[in-house]
Design a protein around this motif. Structure first.
Motif, PDB file in Angstrom:
ATOM      1  N   GLN A  41      43.522  44.410  40.408  1.00  0.00           N
ATOM      2  CA  GLN A  41      42.891  43.205  40.961  1.00  0.00           C
ATOM      3  C   GLN A  41      41.601  42.822  40.255  1.00  0.00           C
ATOM      4  O   GLN A  41      41.068  41.741  40.496  1.00  0.00           O
ATOM      5  CB  GLN A  41      42.605  43.393  42.452  1.00  0.00           C
ATOM      6  CG  GLN A  41      43.848  43.622  43.299  1.00  0.00           C
ATOM      7  CD  GLN A  41      44.794  42.451  43.228  1.00  0.00           C
ATOM      8  OE1 GLN A  41      44.386  41.292  43.294  1.00  0.00           O
ATOM      9  NE2 GLN A  41      46.080  42.736  43.054  1.00  0.00           N
ATOM     10  N   GLY A  42      41.122  43.679  39.391  1.00  0.00           N
ATOM     11  CA  GLY A  42      39.872  43.370  38.698  1.00  0.00           C
ATOM     12  C   GLY A  42      38.671  43.505  39.616  1.00  0.00           C
ATOM     13  O   GLY A  42      38.670  44.300  40.556  1.00  0.00           O
TER      14      GLY A  42
ATOM     15  N   GLU B   5      39.645  32.170  34.176  1.00  0.00           N
ATOM     16  CA  GLU B   5      40.625  32.717  33.234  1.00  0.00           C
ATOM     17  C   GLU B   5      39.950  33.014  31.908  1.00  0.00           C
ATOM     18  O   GLU B   5      39.284  32.161  31.329  1.00  0.00           O
ATOM     19  CB  GLU B   5      41.770  31.734  33.024  1.00  0.00           C
ATOM     20  CG  GLU B   5      42.645  31.547  34.243  1.00  0.00           C
ATOM     21  CD  GLU B   5      43.880  30.717  33.945  1.00  0.00           C
ATOM     22  OE1 GLU B   5      44.685  30.507  34.857  1.00  0.00           O
ATOM     23  OE2 GLU B   5      44.025  30.274  32.791  1.00  0.00           O
ATOM     24  N   LEU B   9      43.003  38.640  26.619  1.00  0.00           N
ATOM     25  CA  LEU B   9      42.701  39.778  27.478  1.00  0.00           C
ATOM     26  C   LEU B   9      42.539  41.047  26.654  1.00  0.00           C
ATOM     27  O   LEU B   9      41.911  42.009  27.115  1.00  0.00           O
ATOM     28  CB  LEU B   9      43.800  39.971  28.519  1.00  0.00           C
ATOM     29  CG  LEU B   9      43.980  38.825  29.513  1.00  0.00           C
ATOM     30  CD1 LEU B   9      45.062  39.160  30.525  1.00  0.00           C
ATOM     31  CD2 LEU B   9      42.674  38.503  30.220  1.00  0.00           C
ATOM     32  N   LYS B 104      39.418  38.360  34.259  1.00  0.00           N
ATOM     33  CA  LYS B 104      40.064  39.681  34.201  1.00  0.00           C
ATOM     34  C   LYS B 104      39.472  40.566  33.108  1.00  0.00           C
ATOM     35  O   LYS B 104      39.795  41.747  33.034  1.00  0.00           O
ATOM     36  CB  LYS B 104      41.564  39.527  34.003  1.00  0.00           C
ATOM     37  CG  LYS B 104      42.259  38.956  35.236  1.00  0.00           C
ATOM     38  CD  LYS B 104      43.750  39.138  35.172  1.00  0.00           C
ATOM     39  CE  LYS B 104      44.424  38.642  36.437  1.00  0.00           C
ATOM     40  NZ  LYS B 104      43.997  39.404  37.621  1.00  0.00           N
TER      41      LYS B 104
END
Lengths: 113, 112
Positions: A41-42, B5, B9, B104
């Motif tokens: 989930q970060g 976002e 990543l 993230k």
């Protein structure tokens, strides 16, 4: 100036138990925020306290609670631990008006078995 | 609901090269932050960007903010191995009512 401190640094608990984590903010800071970091989930916001009052709350179940003392130190409590609560719990402090310039502590690594 | 976002990543690059990490967000922001995290460590604040067109630089890192495009970039110039880490952008919106909303993270590996 001392940074944000968190205790304990590491913790292992069993499912169903409860746990209390502590955070001491930078001297003079009145706001403390808590975040949960997991691989899946970060980083997610738990809640923020300012002058002993919860000012904001993230989307977590009621098992997660916290409080702040008059010296700005904060504790968070997780009751009825689940395996999914295993995470790094980070607290951050700031002067208080908004979240400008948050300084993060080293975190508490919680493992639930 | 605010969404943040980051891309890419994961990034593996060689020393001496330049690269850019992108951070897009979905609603009007109050402030945008960039953090660095080393394995097993906490978050280290790199930059706080307050207004449209803001640009900040520290060493080989430069961050910029375009509030109209809802885009921030973190540019790495002539990368060195010590910059290997995970980089997060985070957005504060709505007066901080929802805390910081994080991307993230971009896992950056810089190889000699």
């Amino acid at each position: 100036k001392a940074g944000v401190t968190q205790t304990p640094r590491y913790l292992i608990k069993t499912r169903g138990q409860q746990v209390t984590l502590s955070c001491s903010p930078i001297s003079g800071h009145r706001s403390v925020s808590w975040y949960q970091q997991t691989p899946g989930q970060g980083l997610q916001f738990l809640f923020e306290y300012f002058s002993e009052t919860q000012r904001n709350k993230g989307n977590f179940p009621g098992r997660f609670s916290g409080r702040q003392f008059s010296n700005s130190r904060s504790e968070m409590n997780v009751s009825t631990l689940e395996l999914g609560d295993s995470a790094l719990y980070l607290c951050a402090s700031s002067h208080g008006q908004g979240l400008y310039e948050q300084y993060f502590g080293p975190g508490t690594r919680l493992t639930v078995t | 609901e605010l969404k943040v976002e980051q891309n890419p990543l994961f990034l593996s690059m060689q020393e001496g090269k330049n690269y850019t990490i992108y951070c897009n967000y979905s609603t009007t922001s109050d402030r945008l932050y960039w953090y660095r995290q080393d394995p097993g460590k906490s978050l280290e604040s790199l930059f706080v960007l307050l207004s449209n067109g803001a640009v900040k630089q520290e060493g080989r890192l430069m961050a910029s903010l375009d509030t109209k495009a809802r885009l921030s970039t973190l540019h790495i110039t002539a990368a060195v191995h010590d910059l290997s880490a995970t980089y997060f952008c985070a957005v504060e919106a709505g007066g901080g009512a929802d805390g910081l909303t994080f991307g993230k993270g971009t896992h950056l590996i810089i190889q000699p």
